[in-house]
Design a protein around this motif. Sequence first.
Motif, PDB file in Angstrom:
ATOM      1  N   GLU A 141      25.431  44.349  29.505  1.00 19.96           N
ATOM      2  CA  GLU A 141      24.347  43.503  29.008  1.00 19.96           C
ATOM      3  C   GLU A 141      24.886  42.346  28.168  1.00 19.96           C
ATOM      4  OE1 GLU A 141      21.951  46.502  27.132  1.00 19.96           O
ATOM      5  OE2 GLU A 141      21.197  47.229  29.076  1.00 19.96           O
ATOM      6  N   LYS A 142      25.890  42.613  27.321  1.00 21.04           N
ATOM      7  CA  LYS A 142      26.493  41.549  26.515  1.00 21.04           C
ATOM      8  C   LYS A 142      27.202  40.520  27.389  1.00 21.04           C
ATOM      9  CE  LYS A 142      28.631  44.180  23.382  1.00 21.04           C
ATOM     10  NZ  LYS A 142      29.477  44.504  22.235  1.00 21.04           N
ATOM     11  N   ALA A 143      27.677  40.947  28.566  1.00 21.10           N
ATOM     12  CA  ALA A 143      28.355  40.038  29.501  1.00 21.10           C
ATOM     13  C   ALA A 143      27.359  39.346  30.438  1.00 21.10           C
ATOM     14  CB  ALA A 143      29.405  40.796  30.306  1.00 21.10           C
ATOM     15  N   ASN A 144      26.063  39.468  30.119  1.00 24.50           N
ATOM     16  CA  ASN A 144      24.980  38.792  30.859  1.00 24.50           C
ATOM     17  C   ASN A 144      24.687  39.372  32.235  1.00 24.50           C
ATOM     18  OD1 ASN A 144      24.341  36.941  28.771  1.00 24.50           O
ATOM     19  ND2 ASN A 144      26.176  35.782  29.327  1.00 24.50           N
ATOM     20  N   TYR A 145      25.014  40.623  32.445  1.00 18.59           N
ATOM     21  CA  TYR A 145      24.601  41.317  33.662  1.00 18.59           C
ATOM     22  C   TYR A 145      23.162  41.784  33.456  1.00 18.59           C
ATOM     23  CZ  TYR A 145      29.368  41.580  35.527  1.00 18.59           C
ATOM     24  OH  TYR A 145      30.596  41.273  36.038  1.00 18.59           O
ATOM     25  N   ALA A 146      22.371  41.746  34.514  1.00 21.03           N
ATOM     26  CA  ALA A 146      20.974  42.172  34.441  1.00 21.03           C
ATOM     27  C   ALA A 146      20.802  43.504  35.158  1.00 21.03           C
ATOM     28  CB  ALA A 146      20.068  41.121  35.081  1.00 21.03           C
ATOM     29  N   LEU A 147      20.025  44.396  34.569  1.00 25.47           N
ATOM     30  CA  LEU A 147      19.722  45.671  35.203  1.00 25.47           C
ATOM     31  C   LEU A 147      18.977  45.411  36.503  1.00 25.47           C
ATOM     32  CD1 LEU A 147      19.666  48.760  35.122  1.00 25.47           C
ATOM     33  CD2 LEU A 147      17.528  48.589  33.827  1.00 25.47           C
ATOM     34  N   GLU A 148      19.512  45.947  37.598  1.00 21.72           N
ATOM     35  CA  GLU A 148      18.909  45.714  38.909  1.00 21.72           C
ATOM     36  C   GLU A 148      18.140  46.927  39.413  1.00 21.72           C
ATOM     37  OE1 GLU A 148      20.835  43.148  42.009  1.00 21.72           O
ATOM     38  OE2 GLU A 148      21.086  45.102  43.005  1.00 21.72           O
ATOM     39  N   LYS A 149      18.766  48.119  39.320  1.00 21.37           N
ATOM     40  CA  LYS A 149      18.081  49.299  39.846  1.00 21.37           C
ATOM     41  C   LYS A 149      18.771  50.580  39.402  1.00 21.37           C
ATOM     42  CE  LYS A 149      20.579  49.524  44.270  1.00 21.37           C
ATOM     43  NZ  LYS A 149      20.428  49.606  45.726  1.00 21.37           N
ATOM     44  N   HIS A 150      18.035  51.665  39.563  1.00 23.75           N
ATOM     45  CA  HIS A 150      18.556  53.018  39.407  1.00 23.75           C
ATOM     46  C   HIS A 150      18.843  53.542  40.811  1.00 23.75           C
ATOM     47  CE1 HIS A 150      16.620  52.593  35.508  1.00 23.75           C
ATOM     48  NE2 HIS A 150      17.246  53.680  35.105  1.00 23.75           N
ATOM     49  N   THR A 151      19.896  54.334  40.957  1.00 19.88           N
ATOM     50  CA  THR A 151      20.210  54.931  42.245  1.00 19.88           C
ATOM     51  C   THR A 151      21.072  56.166  42.004  1.00 19.88           C
ATOM     52  OG1 THR A 151      20.974  54.457  44.507  1.00 19.88           O
ATOM     53  CG2 THR A 151      22.285  53.528  42.705  1.00 19.88           C
ATOM     54  N   SER A 152      21.527  56.762  43.080  1.00 20.30           N
ATOM     55  CA  SER A 152      22.431  57.900  43.006  1.00 20.30           C
ATOM     56  C   SER A 152      23.740  57.497  43.688  1.00 20.30           C
ATOM     57  CB  SER A 152      21.814  59.102  43.719  1.00 20.30           C
ATOM     58  OG  SER A 152      22.691  60.194  43.671  1.00 20.30           O
ATOM     59  N   HIS A 153      24.859  57.841  43.065  1.00 22.27           N
ATOM     60  CA  HIS A 153      26.171  57.515  43.630  1.00 22.27           C
ATOM     61  C   HIS A 153      27.067  58.742  43.444  1.00 22.27           C
ATOM     62  CE1 HIS A 153      29.258  54.781  45.049  1.00 22.27           C
ATOM     63  NE2 HIS A 153      30.042  55.198  44.071  1.00 22.27           N
ATOM     64  N   HIS A 154      27.556  59.283  44.558  1.00 19.29           N
ATOM     65  CA  HIS A 154      28.357  60.514  44.538  1.00 19.29           C
ATOM     66  C   HIS A 154      27.644  61.622  43.764  1.00 19.29           C
ATOM     67  CE1 HIS A 154      31.608  58.501  46.537  1.00 19.29           C
ATOM     68  NE2 HIS A 154      31.780  57.646  45.556  1.00 19.29           N
TER      69      HIS A 154
END
Length: 165
Positions: A141-154
Amino acid sequence: MDHFSTARLTAQRLREDHLADLVALHLDPDVSRYLGGVRSAAVTKTYLATNMAHWDQHGFGLWVLRTKDGAFAGRAGIRHILVDGVDEVEIAYTFKRDLWGQGLASEIATALTEIGLSQLKLPSLIGLVAVEHCASRRVLEKANYALEKHTSHHGEDVVIYRIRR
């Protein structure tokens, strides 16, 4: 882009002689908590080979991080990852436990983002983070990334953050 520096870190392209440092990092249960768990030396050796091959295939990948005095600090990089059947490019960073809380993850996330978007001209980058890993989420968030979605990974609940060029 075999190496680069930030204010407090130097980064060097992943090599076979980094194995011992990576094994020690991956054997720390606190460090590995959000990385799928502790990894044996054999698993880390395979991980190293896979990530060295990524460099050969794509011209970028993981770097080993050192403090300015040369001490091993962790690893970070830009790499392809399959998420929900889509080939994405993620930034990743992992530091030794005794270096947590000093702003190094934010420092390296900013550098990786600049490299990915400005130098490599990638259209976007993601950060893939365990839902409960609040510190890493704050870094993105501090690096200006925006939350896009929740998902499952592995099999783990994760969130995807994204930044676009």
